[in-house]
Design an enzyme around this catalytic site. Structure first.
Site, mmCIF file in Angstrom:
data_model
loop_
_atom_site.group_PDB
_atom_site.id
_atom_site.type_symbol
_atom_site.label_atom_id
_atom_site.label_comp_id
_atom_site.label_asym_id
_atom_site.label_seq_id
_atom_site.Cartn_x
_atom_site.Cartn_y
_atom_site.Cartn_z
ATOM 1 N N SER A 164 -46.188 26.381 -34.657
ATOM 2 C CA SER A 164 -45.992 27.817 -34.790
ATOM 3 C C SER A 164 -44.987 28.113 -35.899
ATOM 4 O O SER A 164 -43.935 27.485 -35.979
ATOM 5 C CB SER A 164 -45.499 28.355 -33.448
ATOM 6 N N SER A 165 -45.349 29.081 -36.753
ATOM 7 C CA SER A 165 -44.418 29.437 -37.830
ATOM 8 C C SER A 165 -43.327 30.293 -37.210
ATOM 9 O O SER A 165 -43.608 31.309 -36.583
ATOM 10 C CB SER A 165 -45.130 30.252 -38.902
ATOM 11 N N GLY B 19 -46.985 36.384 -35.451
ATOM 12 C CA GLY B 19 -47.874 37.306 -34.732
ATOM 13 C C GLY B 19 -47.123 38.044 -33.659
ATOM 14 O O GLY B 19 -45.984 37.718 -33.326
ATOM 15 N N THR C 9 -51.715 30.916 -39.989
ATOM 16 C CA THR C 9 -51.225 29.979 -40.999
ATOM 17 C C THR C 9 -52.388 29.161 -41.572
ATOM 18 O O THR C 9 -52.475 28.949 -42.782
ATOM 19 C CB THR C 9 -50.159 29.070 -40.376
ATOM 20 N N ASN D 233 -48.407 27.511 -29.604
ATOM 21 C CA ASN D 233 -48.939 26.871 -30.805
ATOM 22 C C ASN D 233 -48.062 25.662 -31.123
ATOM 23 O O ASN D 233 -46.840 25.777 -31.146
ATOM 24 C CB ASN D 233 -48.883 27.902 -31.952
ATOM 25 N N SER E 278 -49.488 34.838 -32.062
ATOM 26 C CA SER E 278 -49.037 33.496 -32.384
ATOM 27 C C SER E 278 -50.094 32.495 -31.899
ATOM 28 O O SER E 278 -50.542 32.557 -30.756
ATOM 29 C CB SER E 278 -47.718 33.242 -31.672
ATOM 30 N N GLY E 279 -50.502 31.622 -32.764
ATOM 31 C CA GLY E 279 -51.512 30.614 -32.402
ATOM 32 C C GLY E 279 -52.931 31.078 -32.650
ATOM 33 O O GLY E 279 -53.893 30.396 -32.307
ATOM 34 N N GLU F 263 -45.731 39.004 -30.356
ATOM 35 C CA GLU F 263 -45.302 38.027 -29.357
ATOM 36 C C GLU F 263 -44.800 38.719 -28.105
ATOM 37 O O GLU F 263 -43.940 39.593 -28.168
ATOM 38 C CB GLU F 263 -44.187 37.163 -29.949
HETATM 39 N N1 LIG Z 1 -59.952 27.607 -38.785
HETATM 40 C C1 LIG Z 1 -59.466 26.685 -37.971
HETATM 41 N N2 LIG Z 1 -60.122 25.555 -37.782
HETATM 42 C C2 LIG Z 1 -59.634 24.629 -36.952
HETATM 43 N N3 LIG Z 1 -58.482 24.752 -36.248
HETATM 44 C C3 LIG Z 1 -57.776 25.876 -36.383
HETATM 45 C C4 LIG Z 1 -58.210 26.894 -37.252
HETATM 46 N N4 LIG Z 1 -57.312 27.870 -37.172
HETATM 47 C C5 LIG Z 1 -56.350 27.476 -36.322
HETATM 48 N N5 LIG Z 1 -56.608 26.274 -35.850
HETATM 49 C C6 LIG Z 1 -55.814 25.521 -34.870
HETATM 50 O O1 LIG Z 1 -54.957 26.370 -34.195
HETATM 51 C C7 LIG Z 1 -53.589 25.999 -34.386
HETATM 52 C C8 LIG Z 1 -52.734 27.198 -34.558
HETATM 53 O O2 LIG Z 1 -53.010 27.815 -35.778
HETATM 54 P P1 LIG Z 1 -51.907 28.516 -36.670
HETATM 55 O O3 LIG Z 1 -52.565 28.923 -37.924
HETATM 56 O O4 LIG Z 1 -50.700 27.675 -36.777
HETATM 57 O O5 LIG Z 1 -51.564 29.756 -35.791
HETATM 58 P P2 LIG Z 1 -50.582 30.954 -36.165
HETATM 59 O O6 LIG Z 1 -50.103 30.724 -37.532
HETATM 60 O O7 LIG Z 1 -51.437 32.170 -36.015
HETATM 61 O O8 LIG Z 1 -49.532 30.915 -35.155
HETATM 62 C C9 LIG Z 1 -53.568 25.132 -35.597
HETATM 63 O O9 LIG Z 1 -52.563 24.185 -35.533
HETATM 64 C C10 LIG Z 1 -54.950 24.490 -35.542
HETATM 65 O O10 LIG Z 1 -54.901 23.380 -34.687
HETATM 66 MG MG LIG Z 2 -48.269 30.463 -38.161
#
Ligand SMILES: Nc1ncnc2c1ncn2[C@@H]1O[C@H](COP(=O)(O)OP(=O)(O)O)[C@@H](O)[C@H]1O
Ligand SMILES: [Mg+2]
Length: 1110
Positions: free
Chosen positions: A160-161, A387, A112, A157, A107-108, A389
């Site tokens: 977080s989804s 992810g 997404t 995060n 997660s994070g 967790e």
């Molecule tokens: N490629 C990227 N470029 C910039 N920031 C990113 C990138 N990927 C993730 N982030 C940052 O990390 C945070 C968490 O990403 P997210 O995709 O929501 O995580 P997950 O879905 O794996 O839990 C996002 O809100 C963003 O701020």
């Molecule tokens: Mg997510």
């Protein structure tokens, strides 16, 4: 020309982990860190993309980047998520292979974001057009809607989804998107009623309260203040960098784009508001007389408002919170709920309401975005699932369990597919393959999902079992059934080694997941798996006068009472994961493995231990090893030959034969050992990265040499073309210069010509002028000569005529004389008798006439003193002439006199009197003639000095002058003012104006003056008069003549006075008091002083010397 590049160019560390040498966990980590420090967040393991979350926006997602990666081979450019997306899209479009993109990670870790990047890339490169763009826009805009309702801020995060999402994007044969289908997995609905510390509820609650207009809030019976709602934890309501209000607008907008109707949108918001209201309903304890505890609603206001919102009858809901009806077969039993049960019922309703709403949203979105055609289409699936967790404090519950189970399944499919693909490739290419050791997590999946003795099956069994069922009985069951499983750990399991493990509490069990050990607390497992909502509540909801509500609780429909238990949550989840796995297996997988570089959500921090752990449980090292077990690197023959052909003379610059032969020649020429590579059907396989690096190094050297060669040729060409250009320019410059010089020369010649021309013309003109002048002169001379000549002629003619006339005249005279003579001779006898007298008179008359006319024209001036007179013309007119002179003189004197004024006349009378008195008697007289008699020399009345004096005089002052009073003793003079009036004369001091003497004129008997040119005079007074006491006055004046004349005149004009006698003699007697003194004037030769001086000679004589005037 397209520039052929490779991911091997300008590489930081190695872009593909397969090339890492040596391959150890440390070097793997070091490579990741090195690349992360240089903003290279993507690294490959073959075709798998490792993505490190940068936690900041990098400039690598621009439209330029999209263009750069578009239609390029995977290894052509440095690692990027776009390369993977492009590869997937192109094989979907061009090779008709359905694709799936599997994004995994904690997660994070950025899953997404990665899924969004993939979708946006595909949207950017696929076809365009109005319809296509609308589909694209709807697909993309489904993200914000689902994120608002399904994402929340967690400690890991901020966005977080809290649900799993799999989206199939459908394309037509051209690669244009047609629509999509979204599947959602297990929303973490417990979050609706309770959030762990430092986390928030789902975004939509906060967005609604911050962003909705006052009017909307009023309609929804909400207040803006978060603290008013029990379901909204307060400790992290505001999240840094998250603008809830703005996001609310984005979500509304997105819902509109996706196709939500305005009333649907409102219904959704009403349900959200209802959930918030529900949280505020509180219960109180109430004891019944039969000893059973009951619950009552504390404050019914919230309940009332909620019922109004959803159109539910308040009493129905109130009852549903107080009683529970159990139906079995045909029996119906009603039991009361205690406070705790009432709260449970409330929360269960809230959770169900929300999760059903979420599922409805997904269905509704699917309705909007589903492909409109039934034609066969290609599919690209994007999986963004929660992810792995682990909560460190062992607070992992049912949710974490299913999440981690899903991740195990994904890992499984990853292992299966990667290995299978690798193996398949070797088979396809005809390469020998030896098996490689790696950890297969199938055993863990089995532990969880096995239908007979898997944990999920145990749980279901426990839930369905009659009798008392608790979480503890479930754990007991696990202990007995799974106790011996090598990945299962529990205090009371059959494995005695855990009996003393204090890190393992009694109410927990631990599973060794592929990603690490996770401790699960059994509390709530049964309930959550049951996921039951009392029928009373669902029926109450169904009764609501609210369309959406009715749809969400279909089981509440009394017409469709179904006494069968609904499937458990675990069962449902397992089934949907199973479906998903099957779906994925039919597609070509593309992996993005997201790694979280730190726990702090901050950029630039790379926590070694954290990354090391993720690398290890994601099995990345194994991935590399598997990839390298056979051959580390492979490449189709064409690009390989293209890349290295310069290393061999025979293949450089062109190889005409088949590419494979070219590569064989190349390898032979480079003497690469045979065990280092194999020739596949379409690719060359290189066993060791070292060999690849050797090739790369040789290539680099060769490129340098080639660069030098190109430089040499280019410089030569450049110099040559420059020389040619210079030469060409020189010709142009020379031409221009010559033209310029010639122009200048021509201008000079032209101006010189003009000068010469002007000189010549001048000279010619002057010559012409001279000639013309000469001609003119000649003409003039001729004219002159002619004139002279004519003059001479004329004069000669004139003379002749004159001569003729004279002669004629002479003849006439002579003739007249002769005639006269003849006549006289004839008439002499008549003439002699009286003609003589007549002629005489006539002649006299004529002469007199002539004389008078002449005199008239030559008369002298009218001045009486003009003595001139014309000369006498004839002697016989002598008498007449002098008589006329006298008459003329008298006439003009009369004329002169007639012009006099009375004043002037008086002056002349005085002058005349003076002349009578003194003419020819006193030498002084002539000098006085032309001096006008001014009278008042002192201007006595005007002079302020004599003001006093003039005031004493009443009469008109006839004369005022300064005189000298001669001292009787010594003959010296003293200046005195002499004033004469008609009555008297006054002597006064010259300086002071004081009157010294005032003598009435009748007392003056006579005046004595000398004959000479002096101004002395003596005023003799009448003897016996009052004035005569001091004796006579001897005075001298510069205006003697005037003074005496005036004195005399007064006497003449005054009737009562006797006429004053004026004695003129050089010796006279003056009475000085008693003495009579003789004043005697003597003439002396002229001296310097030029004035007469007076001296007392003796008692009797006073001598006055008068200088002789010349
Ligand atoms: N490629 C990227 N470029 C910039 N920031 C990113 C990138 N990927 C993730 N982030 C940052 O990390 C945070 C968490 O990403 P997210 O995709 O929501 O995580 P997950 O879905 O794996 O839990 C996002 O809100 C963003 O701020
Ligand atoms: Mg997510």
């Amino acid at each position: 020309m397209e520039v052929k590049t490779s991911l091997l160019d300008n590489m930081i560390g190695v872009g593909d982990m397969v090339l890492l040498e040596p391959l150890t966990a440390d070097s793997f980590l070091e490579n990741l860190r090195n690349r992360f420090d240089h903003n290279e967040i993507y690294t490959y393991i073959g075709s798998v993309v490792i993505s490190l979350n940068p936690y900041r926006s990098l400039p690598i997602y621009t439209p330029d980047k999209v263009e750069e990666y578009r239609n390029r081979n995977f290894y052509e450019l440095s690692p990027h998520i776009y390369a993977l997306a492009d590869e997937a899209y192109r094989s979907l479009r061009d090779q008709d292979k359905d694709q799936c993109i599997l994004i995994t990670g904690e997660s994070g870790a950025g899953k997404t974001e990665a899924s969004k990047l993939v979708m946006s890339y595909v949207a950017a490169v696929c076809g365009k057009g109005q319809e296509v763009n609308k589909v694209k826009e709807q697909l993309l805009q489904s993200n914000p809607v689902l994120e608002a309702f399904g994402n929340a801020k967690t400690v890991r995060n901020d966005n977080s989804s809290r649900f799993g999402k799999y989206m199939d994007i459908e394309f037509d044969f051209k690669g244009d998107p047609l629509g999509g289908v979204i599947s959602n997995y297990l929303l973490e609905k417990s979050r609706v009623v309770k959030q762990p510390r430092g986390e928030r509820n789902f975004h939509i609650f906060y967005q609604l309260l911050s962003g909705a207009s006052d009017e909307t809030l009023k309609k929804l019976k909400l207040e803006r203040d978060f603290s008013k709602y029990n379901y909204l934890s307060l400790d992290s309501a505001a999240v840094n960098g998250l603008d809830d209000a703005a996001n609310f607008r984005t979500v509304r907008n997105a819902m509109q784009i996706v196709g939500f109707m305005e009333d649907e949108l409102h219904s959704v918001l009403e349900l959200v508001a209802a959930v918030l209201k529900l949280g505020n309903i509180e219960f109180k304890h109430e004891s019944r007389c039969n000893g059973i505890d009951e619950s009552r609603i504390k404050d019914k206001n919230d309940l009332k408002e909620m019922c109004e919102l959803l159109g539910i009858e308040q009493s129905v809901l109130e009852r549903a919170f107080s009683y529970r009806t159990v139906e079995a077969k045909l029996e119906k039993m009603s039991t009361t709920l205690n406070v705790a049960q009432a709260y449970c019922a409330r929360d269960a309703l809230a959770k169900n309401l929300y999760s059903r709403l979420f599922s409805w949203l997904v269905t509704r979105i699917n309705e909007s975005i589903k492909a409109q055609t039934k034609a066969r289409h290609k599919v690209m699936g994007v999986l963004d699932i929660y992810g792995f967790e682990i909560f460190e404090d062992g607070d992992n519950s049912f949710e974490q369990f299913v999440i981690n189970y899903c991740n195990e399944k994904l890992q499984q499919i990853f292992i299966e597919l990667t290995l299978r693909e690798e193996q398949e490739e070797y088979v396809r290419e005809g390469i020998e393959w030896t098996n490689i050791e790696y950890f297969n997590n199938a055993i863990i999946c089995d532990l969880i999902e096995n239908n007979q003795n898997g944990i999920l099956a145990m749980l279901d069994e426990e839930c369905l079992r009659p009798g008392t069922v608790t979480d503890e009985t479930f754990l007991d069951k696990l202990n007995t059934i799974c106790g011996e499983h090598q990945h299962f750990e529990s205090r009371l399991s059959k494995n005695s080694k855990f009996l003393t493990d204090h890190s393992l509490p009694h109410n927990c069990f631990r599973i060794q997941h592929y990603a690490g050990k996770v401790l699960y607390r059994v509390e709530g497992f049964v309930d959550k798996n049951n996921d039951l909502l009392y029928r009373d509540l669902s029926q109450a909801m169904f009764k609501a006068n609210h369309n959406l509500m009715k749809q969400l609780f279909p089981e509440g429909n009394p017409a469709k009472v179904n006494l069968k238990r609904p499937p458990t949550a675990g069962f449902q989840f397992k089934a949907s994961v199973g479906t998903l796995m099957k779906n994925l297996q039919t597609k070509n997988p593309n992996y993005i493995r997201c790694i979280k570089p730190n726990d702090k959500k901050t950029p630039h921090i790379f926590t070694d231990s954290l990354v090391r752990h993720q690398v290890s449980y994601l099995g990345l090292m194994e991935n590399v090893r598997v990839r390298r077990a056979g051959y580390a690197f492979r490449q189709p023959y064409e690009p390989c030959l293209e890349r290295y052909k310069m290393l061999c003379r025979r293949t450089w610059p062109h190889w005409r034969g088949p590419a494979r032969e070219g590569v064989e020649v190349l390898m032979g020429d480079l003497q690469v050992p045979h065990e280092e590579f194999s020739y596949g059907r379409s690719k060359i396989f290189i066993r060791n990265p070292r060999t690849l690096f050797f090739l790369e190094e040789r290539r680099r050297q060769c490129l340098r040499d080639l660069a030098t060669l190109i430089q040499k040729i280019y410089r030569g060409w450049k110099c040559c073309s420059r020389f040619l250009l210079l030469k060409k320019s020189q010709v142009v410059v020379a031409a221009w210069y010559r033209r310029y010089a010639q122009q200048k020369k021509y201008q000079q010649i032209k101006s010189a010509t003009t000068v010469v021309q002007s000189y010549t013309r001048g000279w010619q003109a002057r010559k012409l002028l001279r000639e013309l002048k000469y001609q003119k002169k000649c003409e003039k001379a001729a004219t002159t000569i002619a004139a002279y000549w004519h003059g001479t002629q004329a004069r000669r003619e004139l003379r002749r005529l004159k001569e003729e006339a004279r002669r004629r005249h002479a003849v006439a005279v002579i003739w007249a004389y002769w005639k006269g003579l003849k006549v006289r001779r004839e008439y002499r006898k008549f003439f002699r008798a009286n003609a003589g007298k007549k002629i005489y008179n006539f002649a006299i008359q004529r002469i007199a006439q002539k004389y008078f006319l002449g005199l008239k024209s030559s008369l002298p001036s009218m001045s009486p003193i003009d003595k001139s007179w014309p000369v006498r013309p004839y002697v016989f007119l002598d008498g007449v002439h002098s008589e006329l002179r006298r008459i003329f003189h008298l006439w003009r004197c009369k004329k002169y006199r007639s012009e006099f004024t009375s004043e002037k006349k008086a002056v002349f009378e005085e002058k005349l009197e003076a002349s009578e008195l003194f003419k020819d008697k006193k030498t002084l007289y002539p000098s006085s003639v032309n001096q006008p008699f001014k009278g008042d020399y002192l201007e006595i009345s005007k002079n302020p000095k004599y003001q006093k004096l003039s005031s004493t005089v009443d009469e008109k002052v006839l004369l005022a002058d300064v005189v000298n009073k001669i001292n009787r003793a010594n003959g010296k003079g003293t200046a005195r003012i002499f004033l004469l009036t008609k009555k008297n004369f006054i002597l006064a001091d010259q300086k002071t104006g004081q009157v010294k003497a005032s003598v009435p004129l009748p007392d003056v008997t006579s005046v004595s003056v000398s004959t000479q040119s002096d101004g002395f005079f003596a005023l003799k007074l009448r003897e016996g008069s009052a004035s005569a006491v001091k004796g006579d006055f001897l005075l001298s004046s510069e205006h003697l003549i005037e003074l005496i004349t005036k004195l005399h005149h007064v006497g003449v004009t005054a009737a009562d006075q006797e006429q004053l006698n004026v004695d003129i003699s050089d010796e006279f007697l003056v009475q000085f008091k008693q003495d009579k003194v003789c004043v005697k004037f003597i003439q002396t030769p002229p001296k310097n002083g030029n004035g007469a001086s007076c001296k007392r000679r003796n008692n009797r004589l006073l001598e006055v010397s008068v200088p002789l005037t010349v």
